[in-house]
Enzyme design. Sequence first.
Site, PDB file in Angstrom:
ATOM      1  N   CYS A  33     -62.065   9.236 -19.315  1.00  0.00           N
ATOM      2  CA  CYS A  33     -62.428   8.083 -20.125  1.00  0.00           C
ATOM      3  C   CYS A  33     -62.205   6.783 -19.375  1.00  0.00           C
ATOM      4  CB  CYS A  33     -61.528   8.011 -21.368  1.00  0.00           C
ATOM      5  SG  CYS A  33     -61.935   9.210 -22.632  1.00  0.00           S
ATOM      6  N   ASP A 447     -73.017 -26.673   6.708  1.00  0.00           N
ATOM      7  CA  ASP A 447     -73.958 -26.982   5.627  1.00  0.00           C
ATOM      8  C   ASP A 447     -73.713 -28.395   5.075  1.00  0.00           C
ATOM      9  OD1 ASP A 447     -75.906 -25.538   3.547  1.00  0.00           O
ATOM     10  OD2 ASP A 447     -74.530 -26.840   2.431  1.00  0.00           O
TER      11      ASP A 447
HETATM   12 ZN   LIG Z   1     -63.622   8.066 -23.819  1.00  0.00          ZN
END
Ligand SMILES: [Zn+2]
Length: 499
Positions: A33, A447
């Site tokens: 997860c 620059d």
């Molecule tokens: Zn999960």
Amino acid sequence: MLDPDVCYRALRARDERFDGRVFVGVTSTGIYCRPVCPAGHAKRENCRFFPSAAAAQEAGFRPCLRCRPETAPEHGSWRGTSNTVSRGLALIAEGALDGDDASVDRLAARLGVGERQLRRLFKQHLGASPVSVAQTRRVLFAKQLIHDSRLPMAEVALAAGFGSVRRFNETFQLLFQRAPSALRRKTVVALPEGSVASAGVTVRLRYRGPYDWESMLAYLRARAIDGVERVSDAAYHRTIAFEGGMGTIEVRDLPELQSLGATIRFPGVRALPDIVTRIRRVFDLGADVVAIGVHLTRDPLLAPLVAARPGLRAPGAWDGFELAVRAVLGQQVSVGAGRKLGSRLVEICGGRRNGAGPAEGTLAVAFPDATRVLHADLDALRMPSARRQTLVALAKATLADPLLFQPRRTLDETVAALREIRGIGEWTAHYIALRAAREPDAFPASDVALLRAATDRAGTRPTPKELYARAEPWRPWRAYAAQHLWAKSARASDGGLPT
Ligand SMILES: [Zn+2]
């Protein structure tokens, strides 16, 4: 190395800052997860923590269907740390390890390291082998297309880089114990074959906030080339062309989802991962702007700029050659003048979309590739002939070395390779390295706009050498410091101050 106690606390708190940096595998379920998963928390002793989705998958975990690890922001902590890992990931995202003839050996050779060293670096930064990273990328991209698009399964398989539909089905069966089509939400109706070209595929690309979308659009708007790009109040549109196909992309911010939504219309689905990678690059989705901001804030010159635009990104290039051409056209002229030259070049040798007319405001033309520029009559471009010759030299160098715009082992090597092209000086090389090679430490110290923005309170403007020395503590994020200074400078010129 990940500290398990810190990771577990982050998990308990569903701490978003850890999203994309940490993945948690739960041994009792076999699922991994994101730390922000809405499902309940596992016990401490059942949690294993991984620095990448690939590492969790390599350890035998399968992706959660609720928090969808494929939608985690890119973590990007290797940026500025390991160029080899960064470049390796870019090549893998382009499909370097897809297909039957792909090999880690060849990938390592392209990166200029040995195969064992490449494995070691991947293990160290991602906790997984290059092959696992490629496999995980395929699975997660396919999963995203199954969830978010209406592409038929056969096209999902091709788009994600699976060699065959059979291998795609086998992989999903093994991981999820079900067919890929079973993962699609019932409300989604599959489109007929070949529909990507007309209806398009919309993918969500997550970022780690904050994201300064207004500044990004303003930057793109100021440089938008007629016929190729259009920037509306809320979205960026452009034509895209490669491998003989032509299409469009449309990108908008979805702040409530901490994502950009990209709608891609393109005839070949196999190009989808490449297109998504390029979109991530243009919109700098991998940057950890919070960490970068903390570092840059130590300098009193940058502190107020970071505070004013905490979500500022360093825009990348859609294509290396295109960006280099834009850089040459922008040498010694204003942004507006550079943009006009770009539009003129596209008129001279851009590729027209089939059936598209030259009507103003429509996306009808593709930016010319190196071959087109090489064979074009550039006399109509109103600029010094030396600069026209630089465009020709650039086109030749690009055709001779397709990896010209890839970052090398170090920033110095990247800049040196670009400087070998006649007409490409230090400023242009750093600018190309910053935008095209995505070198986070590139810094074009000479620059004019940077020097102006770095002017002190007494009105003294630094020399390039002084600015270069001043920027030393900004490493390894000088590109972001430059972006902040440019943003300041652009605002000053909007307000009518001298440029
Ligand atoms: Zn999960």
